[in-house]
Design a protein around this motif. Structure first.
Motif: not given
Length: 265
Positions: A220-226
């Motif tokens: 939610h405050s980063g560049t990651l998704a999965g």
């Protein structure tokens, strides 16, 4: 899969005790501040040398790298100043300095933990057996948590929805209901997408259907998704391999993560 970890240590390197303490890498200034300010709180005399942060946690991606640096440094300070202190007291001292420096996650429980981010106050420490595997993508760039919260206003209208989701997630984790927890993570990812859009979200939604993932998660405050899978799925390995190949075909570089869990006693 490499385990993400952070360790702090002091190297004297033949420096005078009167010399100032420095930090390596030089940009880990919060870790240095945590160590020196807690040293002052404990009324201990400082010493020279180098505070070394040995971490393989990617920075500004959503892995809580800076909180890890801060807590590792604070716990090192406590262990050196008060070697016989009980663990609970050491954790309380480390958190007392961490919450002064930033919003952060509660990282002192070996499993899933719910916390109040602004105070790093533990709400619930869960003991679970979800056996999740997350096939993640890094969308590139960096998100600095402080800048994000300062520049992107909160949406008070969503507070009630998130409160309901939290109650549902709490119930799912207590029941070891992995599919339900993954559905809640998906809903949270969708709700948050207007604040920090993930360009991969539509592709991940399609791949969730194609490979039977339980859900989608995002930093939610980063560049990651999965995509969230579970080793309880009988064809888990085939799903993971197929999903990673599909991500590669769409131009993403996928990574595989396992969920940090504390099992029930």
């Amino acid at each position: 899969m490499e385990e993400l970890r952070c360790q702090a240590r002091i190297r004297q390197e033949n420096r005078s005790e009167a010399a100032p303490l420095t930090v390596r890498p030089a940009d880990r200034v919060k870790a240095l501040h945590a160590y020196t300010s807690l040293l002052a709180d404990l009324r201990q005399r400082g010493h020279g040398g180098v505070l070394e942060i040995d971490s393989n946690i990617p920075v500004a991606k959503g892995h809580a790298s800076s909180t890890s640096d801060i807590l590792a440094s604070a716990l090192l300070c406590v262990s050196e100043a008060c070697p016989d202190i009980p663990e609970a007291a050491a954790h309380a001292l480390a958190l007392s300095v961490a919450r002064r420096l930033e919003y952060g996650d509660y990282l002192l429980h070996p499993g899933i933990a719910a916390c109040a981010q602004r105070s790093q106050r533990l709400i619930t420490a869960y003991h679970t057996d979800l056996r999740w595997t997350i096939v993640g993508v890094d969308e590139g760039g960096y998100v600095h948590t402080e800048d994000f919260h300062r520049e992107v206003p909160e949406d008070p209208g969503k507070a009630e929805v998130y409160a309901q989701l939290f109650d549902e997630l709490d119930e799912a984790l207590r029941a070891d209901d992995g599919p339900a927890a993954a559905r809640i993570a998906t809903r949270s990812a969708e709700l948050h997408n207007d604040r920090l859009p993930k360009k991969s979200l539509s592709d991940l939604t399609a791949l969730q259907r194609d490979f039977g993932a339980h859900g989608i998660c995002v930093a939610h405050s980063g560049t990651l998704a999965g995509l969230i899978f579970s080793r309880y799925q009988s064809d888990h390995d085939e799903r993971i391999a197929g999903c990673r190949a599909a991500l590669d075909a769409r131009g993403y570089t996928g990574s595989t993560f396992t969920l940090k869990e504390a099992r029930r006693p």
